[in-house]
Every structure is written in C-alpha cells, then in structure tokens.
Design an enzyme around this catalytic site. Structure first.
Site, PDB file in Angstrom:
ATOM      1  N   LYS A 187       6.404  -2.130   1.944  1.00 39.48           N
ATOM      2  CA  LYS A 187       5.233  -1.526   2.606  1.00 39.48           C
ATOM      3  C   LYS A 187       4.016  -2.434   2.431  1.00 39.48           C
ATOM      4  O   LYS A 187       3.143  -2.181   1.602  1.00 39.48           O
ATOM      5  CB  LYS A 187       4.988  -0.118   2.043  1.00 39.48           C
ATOM      6  CG  LYS A 187       4.093   0.748   2.947  1.00 39.48           C
ATOM      7  CD  LYS A 187       4.150   2.197   2.517  1.00 39.48           C
ATOM      8  CE  LYS A 187       3.064   3.051   3.122  1.00 39.48           C
ATOM      9  NZ  LYS A 187       3.182   3.269   4.567  1.00 39.48           N
ATOM     10  N   ARG A 241      -7.296 -20.685  -2.114  1.00 36.24           N
ATOM     11  CA  ARG A 241      -6.412 -20.497  -0.970  1.00 36.24           C
ATOM     12  C   ARG A 241      -5.308 -21.541  -0.958  1.00 36.24           C
ATOM     13  O   ARG A 241      -5.558 -22.726  -0.813  1.00 36.24           O
ATOM     14  CB  ARG A 241      -7.209 -20.542   0.339  1.00 36.24           C
ATOM     15  CG  ARG A 241      -6.336 -20.152   1.531  1.00 36.24           C
ATOM     16  CD  ARG A 241      -7.057 -20.167   2.856  1.00 36.24           C
ATOM     17  NE  ARG A 241      -6.130 -19.793   3.919  1.00 36.24           N
ATOM     18  CZ  ARG A 241      -5.254 -20.635   4.473  1.00 36.24           C
ATOM     19  NH1 ARG A 241      -5.222 -21.888   4.094  1.00 36.24           N
ATOM     20  NH2 ARG A 241      -4.423 -20.211   5.422  1.00 36.24           N
ATOM     21  N   TYR A 253       0.832  -1.201   0.000  1.00 40.91           N
ATOM     22  CA  TYR A 253       0.000   0.000   0.000  1.00 40.91           C
ATOM     23  C   TYR A 253       0.863   1.247   0.000  1.00 40.91           C
ATOM     24  O   TYR A 253       2.081   1.181   0.195  1.00 40.91           O
ATOM     25  CB  TYR A 253      -0.967  -0.008   1.203  1.00 40.91           C
ATOM     26  CG  TYR A 253      -0.352   0.329   2.548  1.00 40.91           C
ATOM     27  CD1 TYR A 253       0.483  -0.568   3.196  1.00 40.91           C
ATOM     28  CD2 TYR A 253      -0.597   1.551   3.170  1.00 40.91           C
ATOM     29  CE1 TYR A 253       1.038  -0.269   4.430  1.00 40.91           C
ATOM     30  CE2 TYR A 253      -0.045   1.861   4.408  1.00 40.91           C
ATOM     31  CZ  TYR A 253       0.769   0.953   5.032  1.00 40.91           C
ATOM     32  OH  TYR A 253       1.323   1.255   6.243  1.00 40.91           O
ATOM     33  N   GLU A 302      11.607   2.245  14.582  1.00 44.04           N
ATOM     34  CA  GLU A 302      10.768   3.367  14.121  1.00 44.04           C
ATOM     35  C   GLU A 302       9.506   3.419  14.979  1.00 44.04           C
ATOM     36  O   GLU A 302       9.371   2.664  15.948  1.00 44.04           O
ATOM     37  CB  GLU A 302      10.442   3.225  12.629  1.00 44.04           C
ATOM     38  CG  GLU A 302       9.843   1.894  12.251  1.00 44.04           C
ATOM     39  CD  GLU A 302       9.762   1.662  10.742  1.00 44.04           C
ATOM     40  OE1 GLU A 302       9.649   2.623   9.974  1.00 44.04           O
ATOM     41  OE2 GLU A 302       9.788   0.484  10.350  1.00 44.04           O
TER      42      GLU A 302
HETATM   43  N1  PLP Z   1       7.491   3.713   8.999  1.00 43.62           N
HETATM   44  C1  PLP Z   1       6.344   3.002   9.009  1.00 43.62           C
HETATM   45  C2  PLP Z   1       6.329   1.686   9.719  1.00 43.62           C
HETATM   46  C3  PLP Z   1       5.188   3.500   8.366  1.00 43.62           C
HETATM   47  O1  PLP Z   1       4.051   2.778   8.384  1.00 43.62           O
HETATM   48  C4  PLP Z   1       5.250   4.761   7.733  1.00 43.62           C
HETATM   49  C5  PLP Z   1       4.090   5.323   7.041  1.00 43.62           C
HETATM   50  O2  PLP Z   1       3.048   4.725   6.951  1.00 43.62           O
HETATM   51  C6  PLP Z   1       6.457   5.467   7.761  1.00 43.62           C
HETATM   52  C7  PLP Z   1       7.566   4.913   8.392  1.00 43.62           C
HETATM   53  C8  PLP Z   1       6.586   6.820   7.119  1.00 43.62           C
HETATM   54  O3  PLP Z   1       6.686   6.711   5.728  1.00 43.62           O
HETATM   55  P1  PLP Z   1       6.208   7.899   4.775  1.00 43.62           P
HETATM   56  O4  PLP Z   1       6.997   9.105   5.195  1.00 43.62           O
HETATM   57  O5  PLP Z   1       6.578   7.425   3.431  1.00 43.62           O
HETATM   58  O6  PLP Z   1       4.741   8.068   4.993  1.00 43.62           O
END
Ligand code: PLP
Length: 284
Positions: free
Chosen positions: A147, A100, A33, A179
């Site tokens: 992502k 599945r 996403y 993070e």
């Molecule tokens: N880290 C994680 C785990 C995230 O889910 C997100 C954004 O959804 C970010 C960092 C920040 O990324 P961006 O600056 O591209 O939104």
C-alpha cells in the site's frame, strides 16, 4: 478549527505540521499508508490495518518508527484530541529524509504522520442508488499488494471516470478486472455466488474485502476467489466495491449499462448491513 496532527512523536496544529522537502515520500513516493475508519469514536477493523501496515513496511524494508502498542495509542489519541466521532484516520510512514539518490539511505530515519478526516462514513447517499463505474486500463505498477503512496494513476483514473460522468473506475488488465481506483471489486452471479479476485500482487489485499468474505462464508454465500472478466462483470446480477471509506458499496452501472436490474442487489445489501453490524460490535 485546526486539526491536531501527529508528526514524528509530536502533536501539532495542522498549520505547524511539517516534513522535510528531502523526504523520500515526497521525492520518490517511498512511503506506505493506511486508512482506518472511525465510527462512534472507535476504530473499525484496526487489527487488519495494523497487520497490513507491518507487511507493507516489511516488503520495502522500512523500519517502523513505532511499535504495535504505540501505534494503537497514537490512533486512540488522535481520535480523542480531534474529538473525531465519525471519519477516517490517515497514516503514512516514509523512509524519511535523505540526499536525493535512487539508492536507499544507509541510516534512514522514517517519517510518521497521522491526521484525521471527519466524514459521514455510514450515511453515504450513494448506498441507496449505488455507484456507476467506467472501465479503464490498469496502468499501475506491478506491486499493488504494497500500500504505497504512488497514487497518481488511481487519481488520473478517478478524474477520467468523473469526466465520463461516472463515480469511479474499474481497472482492467488482460481482459480481467483487477480492482477499483481505491477499493476492491466484486460481483455476484445470477446463482448468488460471490466472485472476487484472489490475493496476488495484482491487487491490494483489502482489509474490508477480507472481513466481508468471512461474513459471506459465515452466512452461507458461496465465494469463489478468482479473476473475473469484464464480460462476466457486465453479465453479473450484482456488483459492489469494498474499502475502509465506503465499507460495502453497490455498483449499479458499468460503462453506462445497468448491472442486473440497475438497483443495489440483495446480497450486496445484506453484506453491507452485516459488515456494519459486525464491525461496529468489534470496534476498539
Ligand atoms: N484497493 C485499492 C487500490 C485501495 O486503494 C484500497 C483502499 O484504499 C482498497 C483496495 C481497499 O482496501 P481496504 O478495504 O483495506 O480499505
């Protein structure tokens, strides 16, 4: 007012927008996403989001159902069709429906969905106070650079943070901050140096992070890309997070203790202002 949602080439009222129960995004979280901010009806940092989407799809071997021009056109149309002034565009591409099975289907037909979420991105009251975070173990999978929609642990971490009366969680692995639950984490030392984790598979390669680091370097703020410990974060003069939905957001408490003087710091505030000014000017 129903939103108009994009599903596999069709524009539909949200109540009519549907995907299969056999979709691998639903059954296996086999999907990626992107979230792009919209201000004044324009896309912020779009090129970065489009490039990362391509990379995420490539890492999972999912073929994009749209090309680059179509993707931009869909983003522009969804803003116009929903009359979106300020908010977020959510995009998801899954490997699509299949019987599945743990093995990937032979001839997948990826599913693409986009919808809008109106939101006051700029006028966030937390900017004045900063947010509080609690630290929690990072129990996500090891490919956080992709992502994917596997967001259950970040969601649980956010719930635990709220249970502890905090706004968010900073995740810790081997003593180092990785993070936040859905944003990149940064600190500023007493000497004014910005420290942020380097780009590995331990973190998502944030688009806002990249833009903010460019702006910081351009403004003469020394930047060190390396892992930092929880102890360093506790001793920092300033802390902040970056994401498409919060831009640059001060962090003023970690595990109940104030960061620096407990107020949003000057470097953080300058970087927020500079990000907004620069990215609004470059919005498309
Ligand atoms: N880290 C994680 C785990 C995230 O889910 C997100 C954004 O959804 C970010 C960092 C920040 O990324 P961006 O600056 O591209 O939104």
């Amino acid at each position: 007012m129903q939103r108009i949602v994009y599903v596999n080439g069709e524009w539909l009222p949200e109540s009519e927008a549907k995907v299969s129960v056999f979709d691998r995004g639903f059954l296996f979280a086999d999907a990626v996403y992107e979230v792009t901010a919209v201000i004044g009806g324009k896309l912020i940092d779009y090129a970065g989001h489009a490039a990362r989407l391509k990379r995420s799809l490539g890492e999972l071997g999912i073929a994009s159902p749209v090309d680059a021009d179509q993707l931009l056109d869909i983003h522009r149309q969804i803003v116009a069709r929903n009359n979106l002034g300020e908010g977020l565009i959510y995009l998801q591409i899954s490997r699509g429906p299949a019987d599945r099975d743990f093995t990937f289907p032979k001839n997948p037909a990826p599913t693409i969905v986009l919808f809008t979420q109106p939101k006051a991105v700029l006028a966030n009251p937390k900017v004045e106070t900063g947010i509080s975070v609690v630290t929690l173990p990072d129990q996500r999978w090891a490919r956080r650079d992709i992502k994917t929609v596997q967001l259950l642990y970040p969601s649980m971490a956010k719930m635990e943070a709220m249970r502890q009366n905090a706004d968010d969680a900073w995740l810790v692995e081997d003593g180092f901050i990785t993070e936040a639950s859905s944003a990149n984490a940064h600190i500023v030392t007493a000497e004014g140096k910005l420290i942020t984790r380097s780009l590995t598979s331990a973190i998502l390669h944030g688009i806002t992070r990249a833009s903010v680091l460019d702006l910081a370097r351009g403004a003469g703020v020394p930047v060190e890309e390396r892992a930092f410990t929880l102890e360093e974060a506790r001793q920092a003069a300033e802390a902040f997070i970056t994401s498409a939905s919060s831009f640059v957001m001060p962090v003023t408490r970690i595990d109940g203790e104030p960061v620096g003087n407990g107020k949003p710091g000057p470097v953080t505030q300058r970087l927020r202002a500079s990000y907004i000014e620069n990215r609004l000017a470059g919005a498309i």
